[in-house]
Design an enzyme around this catalytic site. Structure first.
Site, short mmCIF file in Angstrom:
data_model
loop_
_atom_site.label_atom_id
_atom_site.label_comp_id
_atom_site.label_asym_id
_atom_site.label_seq_id
_atom_site.Cartn_x
_atom_site.Cartn_y
_atom_site.Cartn_z
N LYS A 1 0.84 -1.20 0.00
CA LYS A 1 0.00 0.00 0.00
C LYS A 1 0.88 1.25 0.00
O LYS A 1 0.61 2.22 -0.71
CB LYS A 1 -0.94 -0.02 1.22
CG LYS A 1 -2.07 -1.04 1.05
CD LYS A 1 -2.84 -1.31 2.31
CE LYS A 1 -3.81 -2.47 2.06
NZ LYS A 1 -4.56 -2.89 3.24
N GLN B 1 -4.63 -1.55 9.29
CA GLN B 1 -4.50 -2.87 8.68
C GLN B 1 -5.17 -3.92 9.57
O GLN B 1 -4.84 -4.04 10.74
CB GLN B 1 -3.01 -3.20 8.45
CG GLN B 1 -2.78 -4.50 7.72
CD GLN B 1 -3.35 -4.51 6.31
OE1 GLN B 1 -3.22 -3.54 5.56
NE2 GLN B 1 -4.01 -5.60 5.94
N ASP C 1 -10.92 2.76 3.44
CA ASP C 1 -11.25 1.33 3.30
C ASP C 1 -12.75 1.13 3.06
O ASP C 1 -13.16 0.05 2.64
CB ASP C 1 -10.85 0.56 4.57
CG ASP C 1 -9.54 -0.20 4.40
OD1 ASP C 1 -9.16 -0.48 3.25
OD2 ASP C 1 -8.91 -0.51 5.43
#
Ligand code: NDP
Length: 280
Positions: A52, A96, A119
């Site tokens: 990422k 995460q 997200d």
């Protein structure tokens, strides 16, 4: 023989487009920063986080990395999120997952400002998707729609069957396919006659989390097959939720594993980050 839907190529095209957009925004004085938080040192999570950050660098975004020890308390994590929510220089916040067991995932997701929820997991983002309002969309399902559209798959009026109803894949996938005017069936572990239902699908999207569960018998001749699953064996070889060798001869189009849905998830995360630059 099925046409292979090349997620690597399509995700690269998207990243090029985003890179250009970020360059334009920079010219207008707008900079973008993604904050990435990892708690603990799970090796798979470390790989995702690294990828990422690399993607951010590639398209021209800054990334701010927070690698916190496994024993970080929920309060400490919530304090950091709040600090980043308030930080005007940070456009997107990503924690995460999974977080260690002593931290409640739901509480963490809810703490991220919906304006920075790249997200797309916050209840407000999910609610907006449900009623068709603007908001961040979960990256994997968003990436699948993009794969289908860029592969010129007709979605309107098609019979789409989704295997799996998780919050991050199955459910948002169903909402997105409804938005595209497909007729959507969502199946799960209590579904009766799964094989029969799947074999009526024009578009079959599989996110069941079981290695090669979907065999050729589940697939209608000419169907488009999207395999979300990722399974790594002891030799590091990847496979999906679909038995590729059996599915490929029946399908008209199919995503491989690796190189199908996987690369799209990061591309869509980058798209959400760019969107966050213009909405915050
Ligand atoms: P989950 O385990 O959260 O969900 C699996 C779903 O499959 C559940 O809804 C479950 O039903 C359903 N299911 C399980 N067994 C059956 C069965 N026998 N018949 C019908 N349905 C069944 O998985 P995720 O959605 O998080 O992930 C699915 C797969 O996709 C995994 O392999 C994961 O690694 C991969 N993945 C890949 C991503 C990518 O970027 N390519 C991103 C995210 C996930 P029930 O709800 O009833 O339990």
């Amino acid at each position: 023989m099925a046409k292979i839907i090349d997620g690597k190529k399509i995700s690269a095209e998207i990243k090029e487009e985003l890179k250009e957009q970020v360059a334009q925004l920079k010219k207008a004085g707008v900079e973008g920063t993604l904050a990435v938080i990892q708690v603990g040192a799970d090796p798979a999570s470390s790989v995702y986080v690294r990828n990422k950050k690399k993607a951010c660098e590639y398209i021209g975004l800054h990334s701010k990395s927070f690698e916190l020890p496994e024993e970080t308390t929920q309060k400490e994590l919530l304090d950091l999120i709040e600090q980043l929510n308030q930080d005007a220089a940070v456009n997107g916040i990503l924690v995460q997952l999974p977080v260690p067991a002593h931290i409640e995932e739901k509480t963490i997701i809810n703490a991220i400002s919906p304006l920075k929820d790249v997200d797309g997991f916050h209840p407000q983002s999910v609610g907006s998707l449900t009623i068709g309002q603007p908001g961040f969309v979960s990256c994997t399902p968003a990436g699948i729609v993009e794969l289908l559209k860029r592969s010129k798959v007709e979605l309107d009026g098609k019979n789409c069957v989704i295997v799996g109803r998780s919050n991050i894949v199955g459910k948002p996938m169903a909402l997105l396919m409804l938005r595209e005017n497909a007729t959507v069936t969502v199946t799960h572990s209590h579904t009766k006659n799964l094989k029969e239902i799947c074999s009526a699908a024009d578009i079959l999207i599989v996110a069941i989390g079981k290695k090669e569960f979907i065999t050729g018998e589940y697939i209608k001749e000419g169907a488009v097959v999207i395999d979300v699953g990722i399974h790594r064996d002891e030799n590091n070889k990847l496979s999906g939720d679909v038995k590729y060798d059996e599915a490929e001869p029946k399908a008209s189009m199919i995503t491989p594993v690796p190189g199908g849905v996987g690369p799209m998830t990061i591309a869509m995360l980058m798209r959400n980050c760019v969107e966050a630059m213009v909405t915050v």
